[in-house]
Design an enzyme around this catalytic site. Structure first.
Site, PDB file in Angstrom:
ATOM      1  N   GLU A 212       0.812  -1.221   0.000  1.00 27.59           N
ATOM      2  CA  GLU A 212       0.000   0.000   0.000  1.00 27.59           C
ATOM      3  C   GLU A 212       0.843   1.266   0.000  1.00 27.59           C
ATOM      4  O   GLU A 212       0.353   2.356   0.274  1.00 27.59           O
ATOM      5  CB  GLU A 212      -0.959  -0.032   1.197  1.00 27.59           C
ATOM      6  N   LYS A 348     -15.842  -1.235   2.722  1.00 30.65           N
ATOM      7  CA  LYS A 348     -15.148  -1.784   1.559  1.00 30.65           C
ATOM      8  C   LYS A 348     -16.211  -2.383   0.653  1.00 30.65           C
ATOM      9  O   LYS A 348     -16.866  -3.353   1.032  1.00 30.65           O
ATOM     10  CB  LYS A 348     -14.166  -2.882   1.991  1.00 30.65           C
TER      11      LYS A 348
END
EC number: 4.2.1.11
Length: 439
Positions: A212, A348
């Protein structure tokens, strides 16, 4: 306006794994969405359909999900002739077509690809930006739009990195900035200072980045990680303007009812594993010493008692976010609200599998006085949907990685464009990120 064509193919995500791409065509043009995928996944998530054929892509192919879009969803949805701007109807149709509680028949990745592409087509049909279409669907508060605080994952541990560090993510939170663009600039400067401090202290290779975009030095403890981040904030000159957030992802190191902070060592000493209350004490020490404004997944996904115990002690002092706990699932969210386990939802879209259900999860959370943080996954793509989602539902907080790696910046850059487009019709959530939906 009806859908005239739907076509799916596989493309690759940021980890080099195949994922589902869907193109949906109406009179207004062709609209594309790409589905992301997670590394640390909750057991209560909707089913991401993978082929399991070990001779190709190490079993991670998505040919079945792609075929489900092309052979099953496409002909049925086109024949149903649903107006593409009616997102609820489209998603309801997809859910009925699948017919299972966790989207196991068609795959959440197949269904979500179609759902998100339809939303983009719906926005185009109405001649409005995607975030405005989402705001309409979610019945968000009218008035100025809210731009989210970018929670930037600058230091990685846990399942996202090597080294001994058990906690998965340490984020910088530029909540003291006057605007989104300034928040992003501050974040990028702190990140550069962090990289150079990390290389100086842990060697050149420690500046390499994880999935990430965060650095992943060989750090042993959370304290060591937090000290490094505080030093970077100081070096950049932003003490007091930048807070810190953590995603512990503790389900990853929960074993036999205990927490193993040395879980990456195959020979970890069982006598040193700790209980939920002992882990809570560690968090309380960290909260007293560092400017931590949010902790995600402090306990394992089914250790409800530990969540409620900890939340009763820190309520109002810091935000407690459920991710593996809630997996964007309405039943789990309801239980978390009732048991006072947390006060924020990590949203999400691929955990639940349609836009309508994602918006419902956010609205259920808001109704309970919770915050909502819109999140990327570790396996990401160039798709920027969640940037518009965050603005559309007024989440006030978004988590899309470090200011590094294009699949992370794609989302942040999209919010920059939205900020420019909206001008004085938008406000930055800043310190009010937890209650942004009511600003």
């Amino acid at each position: 306006m009806a859908i005239s064509k739907i076509h799916s193919r596989y493309v690759y995500d940021s980890r080099g794994n195949p994922t589902v791409e869907v193109e949906l065509t109406t009179e207004k043009g062709t609209f594309r969405s790409i589905v992301p995928s997670g590394a640390s996944t909750g057991v209560h998530e909707a089913l991401e359909l993978r082929d399991g054929d070990k001779s190709k892509w190490l079993g991670k192919g998505v040919l079945k999900a792609v075929a489900n879009v092309n052979d099953t969803i496409a002909p049925a949805l086109i024949e149903a002739n649903i107006d593409v701007a009616d997102q609820a109807k489209i998603d309801e149709f997809l859910l009925k077509l699948d017919g299972t509680p966790n989207k196991a028949k068609l795959g959440a990745n197949a269904i979500l690809g179609v759902s998100l592409a339809a939303a983009k087509a719906g926005a185009a049909q109405k001649d409005v930006p995607l975030y405005k279409h989402i705001a309409d669907i979610s019945k968000a508060k009218e008035g100025k739009f809210v731009l989210p605080v970018p929670f930037q994952n600058v230091l990685n541990g846990g399942s996202h990195a090597g080294g001994d560090l058990a906690f998965q993510e340490f984020m910088i939170v530029p909540s003291g900035a006057p605007s989104f663009s300034e928040g992003l600039r501050i974040g990028s400067e702190v990140y550069h200072h962090l990289k150079s401090l990390t290389k100086k202290k842990y060697g050149q290779s420690a500046g390499n980045v994880g999935d990430e975009g965060g650095v992943a030095p060989d750090i042993k403890t959370a304290k060591e990680a937090l000290d490094l981040i505080v030093s970077a904030i100081e070096a950049a000159g932003y003490t007091g303007q930048v807070d810190i957030a953590m995603d512990v992802a503790s389900s990853e190191f929960y074993k036999d009812g205990l927490y193993d902070l040395d879980f990456k060592n195959p020979n970890s000493d069982k006598s040193k594993w700790i209980t939920g209350p002992q882990l809570a004490e560690l968090y309380e020490q960290l909260l007293n010493e560092y400017p931590i404004v949010s902790i995600e997944d402090p306990f394992a996904e089914d250790d409800w008692e530990a969540w409620s115990h900890f939340f009763s002690k820190v309520e109002g002092k810091t935000q407690i976010v459920g991710d593996d706990l809630t997996v964007t699932n309405p039943i789990r969210i309801k239980k978390a609200i009732e048991t006072k386990a947390a006060d924020a939802l990590l949203l999400k879209v691929n955990q639940i599998g349609t836009l309508t259900e994602s918006i419902q999860a956010a609205n259920d959370s808001y109704a309970a006085g919770w915050g909502v943080m819109v999140s990327h996954r570790s396996g990401e793509t160039e798709d920027t949907f969640i940037a518009d989602l965050s603005v559309g539902i007024r989440s006030g907080q978004t988590k899309t990685g470090a200011p590094a790696r294009s699949e992370r910046l794609a989302k942040l850059n999209q919010i920059l464009r939205i900020e420019e487009e909206l001008g004085d019709k938008a406000i930055y959530a800043g310190k009010d990120f937890h209650k942004a939906h009511s600003l």
